[in-house]
Structures are given as structure tokens and as C-alpha cells.
Design a protein around this motif. Structure first.
Motif, mmCIF file in Angstrom:
data_model
loop_
_atom_site.group_PDB
_atom_site.id
_atom_site.type_symbol
_atom_site.label_atom_id
_atom_site.label_comp_id
_atom_site.label_asym_id
_atom_site.label_seq_id
_atom_site.Cartn_x
_atom_site.Cartn_y
_atom_site.Cartn_z
ATOM 1 N N THR A 1 13.548 -68.562 32.097
ATOM 2 C CA THR A 1 13.418 -67.946 33.423
ATOM 3 C C THR A 1 13.188 -69.007 34.489
ATOM 4 O OG1 THR A 1 12.571 -65.865 32.526
ATOM 5 C CG2 THR A 1 12.037 -66.347 34.818
ATOM 6 N N GLN A 2 12.342 -69.983 34.183
ATOM 7 C CA GLN A 2 12.102 -71.070 35.137
ATOM 8 C C GLN A 2 13.372 -71.872 35.400
ATOM 9 O OE1 GLN A 2 9.864 -74.625 33.909
ATOM 10 N NE2 GLN A 2 8.523 -74.271 35.663
ATOM 11 N N ARG A 3 14.143 -72.180 34.361
ATOM 12 C CA ARG A 3 15.368 -72.947 34.539
ATOM 13 C C ARG A 3 16.374 -72.191 35.408
ATOM 14 N NH1 ARG A 3 16.607 -77.410 31.635
ATOM 15 N NH2 ARG A 3 18.049 -77.582 33.386
ATOM 16 N N ILE A 4 16.475 -70.882 35.194
ATOM 17 C CA ILE A 4 17.379 -70.062 36.002
ATOM 18 C C ILE A 4 16.915 -70.060 37.454
ATOM 19 C CG2 ILE A 4 18.215 -67.712 36.402
ATOM 20 C CD1 ILE A 4 18.065 -67.310 33.340
ATOM 21 N N ALA A 5 15.619 -69.855 37.667
ATOM 22 C CA ALA A 5 15.079 -69.842 39.026
ATOM 23 C C ALA A 5 15.354 -71.167 39.725
ATOM 24 C CB ALA A 5 13.581 -69.550 39.000
ATOM 25 N N GLU A 6 15.105 -72.284 39.044
ATOM 26 C CA GLU A 6 15.320 -73.595 39.651
ATOM 27 C C GLU A 6 16.797 -73.831 39.957
ATOM 28 O OE1 GLU A 6 11.553 -75.955 37.567
ATOM 29 O OE2 GLU A 6 13.585 -76.193 36.765
ATOM 30 N N TRP A 7 17.677 -73.361 39.086
ATOM 31 C CA TRP A 7 19.121 -73.554 39.311
ATOM 32 C C TRP A 7 19.564 -72.881 40.615
ATOM 33 C CZ3 TRP A 7 22.708 -76.622 37.272
ATOM 34 C CH2 TRP A 7 24.054 -76.346 37.568
ATOM 35 N N TYR A 8 18.964 -71.735 40.911
ATOM 36 C CA TYR A 8 19.322 -71.004 42.128
ATOM 37 C C TYR A 8 18.423 -71.358 43.310
ATOM 38 C CZ TYR A 8 22.420 -68.189 39.236
ATOM 39 O OH TYR A 8 23.423 -67.782 38.385
ATOM 40 N N GLY A 9 17.645 -72.415 43.167
ATOM 41 C CA GLY A 9 16.809 -72.864 44.268
ATOM 42 C C GLY A 9 15.528 -72.079 44.433
ATOM 43 N N GLY A 10 15.066 -71.441 43.368
ATOM 44 C CA GLY A 10 13.859 -70.629 43.456
ATOM 45 C C GLY A 10 12.743 -71.156 42.574
ATOM 46 N N THR A 11 11.722 -70.319 42.381
ATOM 47 C CA THR A 11 10.555 -70.688 41.577
ATOM 48 C C THR A 11 10.072 -69.477 40.787
ATOM 49 O OG1 THR A 11 9.021 -70.132 43.385
ATOM 50 C CG2 THR A 11 9.780 -72.434 43.236
ATOM 51 N N VAL A 12 9.300 -69.755 39.739
ATOM 52 C CA VAL A 12 8.591 -68.694 39.027
ATOM 53 C C VAL A 12 7.166 -69.196 38.804
ATOM 54 C CG1 VAL A 12 9.404 -69.517 36.772
ATOM 55 C CG2 VAL A 12 8.555 -67.177 37.014
ATOM 56 N N ASN B 1 8.562 -50.483 43.011
ATOM 57 C CA ASN B 1 8.529 -50.453 44.477
ATOM 58 C C ASN B 1 9.505 -51.528 44.951
ATOM 59 O OD1 ASN B 1 7.984 -50.214 47.170
ATOM 60 N ND2 ASN B 1 5.885 -50.986 47.057
ATOM 61 N N LEU B 2 10.745 -51.125 45.178
ATOM 62 C CA LEU B 2 11.827 -52.079 45.379
ATOM 63 C C LEU B 2 12.440 -51.941 46.773
ATOM 64 C CD1 LEU B 2 13.624 -51.560 41.939
ATOM 65 C CD2 LEU B 2 11.741 -53.121 42.477
ATOM 66 N N THR B 3 12.373 -53.014 47.522
ATOM 67 C CA THR B 3 13.070 -53.109 48.810
ATOM 68 C C THR B 3 14.381 -53.859 48.586
ATOM 69 O OG1 THR B 3 10.961 -53.206 49.993
ATOM 70 C CG2 THR B 3 12.923 -53.934 51.184
ATOM 71 N N PRO B 4 15.519 -53.347 49.055
ATOM 72 C CA PRO B 4 16.798 -54.013 48.794
ATOM 73 C C PRO B 4 16.783 -55.478 49.226
ATOM 74 C CG PRO B 4 17.170 -51.845 49.723
ATOM 75 C CD PRO B 4 15.692 -52.095 49.821
ATOM 76 N N CYS B 5 17.196 -56.350 48.317
ATOM 77 C CA CYS B 5 17.293 -57.787 48.574
ATOM 78 C C CYS B 5 18.546 -58.313 47.865
ATOM 79 C CB CYS B 5 16.071 -58.546 48.057
ATOM 80 S SG CYS B 5 14.530 -58.214 48.941
ATOM 81 N N THR B 6 19.327 -59.097 48.569
ATOM 82 C CA THR B 6 20.559 -59.641 48.003
ATOM 83 C C THR B 6 20.462 -61.157 47.902
ATOM 84 O OG1 THR B 6 21.886 -57.831 48.920
ATOM 85 C CG2 THR B 6 23.073 -59.826 48.271
ATOM 86 N N VAL B 7 20.823 -61.681 46.747
ATOM 87 C CA VAL B 7 20.840 -63.132 46.517
ATOM 88 C C VAL B 7 22.226 -63.516 46.016
ATOM 89 C CG1 VAL B 7 18.377 -63.185 45.976
ATOM 90 C CG2 VAL B 7 20.043 -62.964 44.126
ATOM 91 N N THR C 1 -2.386 -59.466 35.594
ATOM 92 C CA THR C 1 -1.559 -60.665 35.387
ATOM 93 C C THR C 1 -0.328 -60.538 36.263
ATOM 94 O OG1 THR C 1 -2.300 -61.019 33.121
ATOM 95 C CG2 THR C 1 -0.178 -61.960 33.716
ATOM 96 N N VAL C 2 -0.011 -61.588 37.031
ATOM 97 C CA VAL C 2 1.079 -61.512 38.000
ATOM 98 C C VAL C 2 2.048 -62.674 37.773
ATOM 99 C CG1 VAL C 2 1.719 -61.387 40.438
ATOM 100 C CG2 VAL C 2 -0.521 -60.541 39.689
ATOM 101 N N PHE C 3 3.304 -62.327 37.525
ATOM 102 C CA PHE C 3 4.380 -63.317 37.518
ATOM 103 C C PHE C 3 5.250 -63.067 38.743
ATOM 104 C CE2 PHE C 3 3.168 -63.674 33.097
ATOM 105 C CZ PHE C 3 3.368 -65.019 32.826
ATOM 106 N N GLN C 4 5.515 -64.133 39.484
ATOM 107 C CA GLN C 4 6.349 -64.040 40.684
ATOM 108 C C GLN C 4 7.620 -64.855 40.498
ATOM 109 O OE1 GLN C 4 4.012 -65.341 44.057
ATOM 110 N NE2 GLN C 4 3.226 -63.288 44.431
ATOM 111 N N LEU C 5 8.760 -64.189 40.723
ATOM 112 C CA LEU C 5 10.064 -64.853 40.713
ATOM 113 C C LEU C 5 10.590 -64.833 42.140
ATOM 114 C CD1 LEU C 5 12.525 -66.104 39.307
ATOM 115 C CD2 LEU C 5 13.308 -63.766 38.792
ATOM 116 N N CYS C 6 10.764 -66.017 42.713
ATOM 117 C CA CYS C 6 11.158 -66.145 44.118
ATOM 118 C C CYS C 6 12.547 -66.784 44.172
ATOM 119 C CB CYS C 6 10.131 -66.990 44.854
ATOM 120 S SG CYS C 6 10.398 -67.083 46.636
ATOM 121 N N LEU C 7 13.506 -66.129 44.853
ATOM 122 C CA LEU C 7 14.875 -66.616 44.947
ATOM 123 C C LEU C 7 15.344 -66.571 46.400
ATOM 124 C CD1 LEU C 7 16.313 -64.610 41.919
ATOM 125 C CD2 LEU C 7 15.875 -67.083 41.967
ATOM 126 N N PRO C 8 16.159 -67.535 46.819
ATOM 127 C CA PRO C 8 16.637 -67.531 48.208
ATOM 128 C C PRO C 8 17.492 -66.299 48.508
ATOM 129 C CG PRO C 8 17.014 -69.665 47.155
ATOM 130 C CD PRO C 8 16.613 -68.721 46.067
#
Length: 284
Positions: free
Chosen positions: A250-261, A166-172, A273-280
Motif C-alpha cells: 500500500t505504501q509503495r502504491i501511494a508513493e508511486w502516485y505521489g501520496g502517503t499512507v 462517509n464518502l465525498t466524491p474524489c477523483t485521482v 486505530t487510524v490509517f490514512q491514505l492520501c493521494l493527489p
């Protein structure tokens, strides 16, 4: 430290890895006790600087070793995959069922090694902070997720695991390879721990100023005692990628781009079980 008859003070400092240095203070106005205390502080700073330099040097050596090791691994691993592919195509004649199954398992094992090699190289870059190359560009995360699902779903189908998207277009802003790796680690982790004949749900949606990726599976989740170590490097856990650094990367990549996991467990009769990857989100 000592003082001569003319009032000059001499201080001997130890320079780690460089011997000693003798400093002359010509008739200083500061009292000797103050100079002695200052000398002790300076000596500690010199030792700390030497230790920091040594740590940086060791990191560079380790990074270069990882690069060389991972790079040298890729050639024979790729060759093994291709040789198995040729044999399975029938070029060398008919294969018995057990031999064909063995070659398919060998192929998958070599593909897994190739994945580990790529992760090691990427992890070495993030650990050293030596992320050189072109600046990030606009990346549509929905396309990245679909591409990763296309790559991993064949193995999932072998266990009856299917993906619901279920994907809504998002650009980072970022590098496609890094973002693919972050998403792939989460999907492979979910697929690995999902019971047979279940679904892995992947959602993407904008939330405030961020793009939020959620990966949900019906696996057993992480024991409460192990949650604090979940994103640590080379942790010992019953949940996570088999290499011990997939979620950490994955956490290091997220942090590099200003996000979180993050990790969570839903509260219901059939918990997820839910993993969330949040990116600006990319700004217009």
C-alpha cells in the motif's frame, strides 16, 4: 602501475567478470603519484559498477521468478475454488454439514492464496520499477471503496463487523486495480484486528489538493516499539496483513502516485486505530 624509459606509464585494471585491461598513458604530464591515486579511484568505480549490474540482474531474475510462481499458482487455485463451488451447489449429491463447512473454509483459503498471488505480482512490478502498460486515468475513489467493501464485508459479517461509510466524491489519476489493492489492504487489515461486533469506519474527503481516505477500527493498535517497522517489507509484527507485505505494498502504491499512507492512534477513552491514505486529486 609502471613506467618505461621513454616516460610512458602503464596501468593494469581489473575488470570484474571480464578479466584485466592494460592502459597505456603516453608521456602523461600528470605526476605518477597523481596517476596512481586516480587509478585506485577508477578501480573502485569499476568494481562498484559491476556490483550494481549484478544487483540489477539479480532483481530481474527474482522478478521473473515471482511472476512465474504467482502466475502458475493462479490456475490450480482457481480450479480448486471452482471445484468446491460445484460441490457446494449440490451437483455431486448431498453434503454433510461438516463436509460443507470444510469446503467453505477450503474456498476461503484458496481465495486468500489468490490474493497473495496477485499481491506478489504487483509488488514485483513496484520493486523492479517495471510498471509498463497504459497511463493512469481518472478514478473516482468513492466507487473504488464501495466496490472493495462489497467484496470484503461478507467475511466481516461472519464476525459481526460492519462498515460505516462517509464518502465525498474524489477523483485521482491512477490505475483502478492498484488503487483497489491499496484500499483493500487497509480494509482487510482493519477487519482482521477489529473485535467482534464492532464497526470499521471508512471516510473519504478532499483536503487541500489531496483525496484523504481514513480507515478506522477499534482494534488494539500497534505496539509503540513496532510502529517504525509497520510499513516495512516482510516485517515481524502483531499488526498488519498476515503475508507481511500488505501495508508495505500500500505504501509503495501511494508513493508511486505521489501520496502517503500513515498510522495513528486516537487519544480517548475508546481509542481508534487510524490509517490514512492520501493521494493527489486529479486536476481539472
Amino acid at each position: 602501475m609502471w613506467q618505461d624509459t621513454r616516460g610512458n606509464i602503464y596501468v593494469r585494471l581489473t575488470l570484474p567478470t571480464h578479466g584485466e585491461a592494460l592502459v597505456q598513458l603516453v608521456r602523461p604530464s600528470a605526476p605518477p603519484a597523481f596517476i596512481l591515486d586516480a587509478t585506485h579511484v577508477l578501480q573502485l568505480q569499476l568494481e562498484r559498477a559491476a556490483l550494481t549490474e549484478q544487483v540489477h540482474l539479480q532483481r530481474e531474475v527474482l522478478r521473473d521468478l515471482v511472476y512465474a510462481f504467482s502466475h502458475d499458482l493462479r490456475t490450480p487455485i482457481t480450479a480448486n475454488i471452482l471445484h468446491a463451488e460445484v460441490a457446494l451447489s449440490g451437483l455431486y449429491g448431498p453434503l454433510s454439514d461438516p463436509l460443507a463447512e470444510f469446503l467453505r473454509h477450503s474456498q476461503q483459503g484458496n481465495r486468500d492464496l489468490l490474493t497473495v498471488s496477485g499481491q506478489l505480482m504487483l509488488l514485483a512490478e513496484y520493486e523492479s520499477g517495471d510498471l509498463t502498460g497504459e497511463a493512469g486515468s481518472a478514478v473516482e475513489l468513492g466507487s473504488v471503496i464501495r466496490s472493495v467493501v462489497s467484496d470484503v464485508q461478507l467475511r466481516g459479517r461472519e464476525r459481526g463487523i460492519h462498515f460505516e461509510l462517509n464518502l465525498t466524491p474524489c477523483t485521482v489519476i491512477g490505475h483502478t486495480y492498484d488503487l483497489r489493492r491499496a484500499v483493500q489492504n487497509l480494509l482487510e487489515n482493519a477487519m482482521k484486528f477489529s473485535p467482534p461486533h464492532t464497526f470499521v469506519r471508512v471516510t473519504l474527503r478532499p483536503e487541500r489538493m489531496s483525496a484523504l481516505i481514513e480507515v478506522l477500527d477499534q482494534g488494539p493498535g500497534v505496539p509503540e516499539s513496532q510502529v517504525p517497522q509497520l510499513f516495512r517489507r516482510f516485517r515481524s509484527s502483531t499488526r498488519g496483513s498476515g503475508t507481511g507485505f500488505g501495508l508495505y505494498l500500500t505504501q509503495r502504491i501511494a508513493e508511486w502516485y505521489g501520496g502517503t499512507v500513515t498510522y495513528a492512534r486516537t487519544e480517548s477513552d475508546h481509542p481508534w486505530t487510524v490509517f490514512q491514505l492520501c493521494l493527489p486529486l486529479a486536476q481539472d
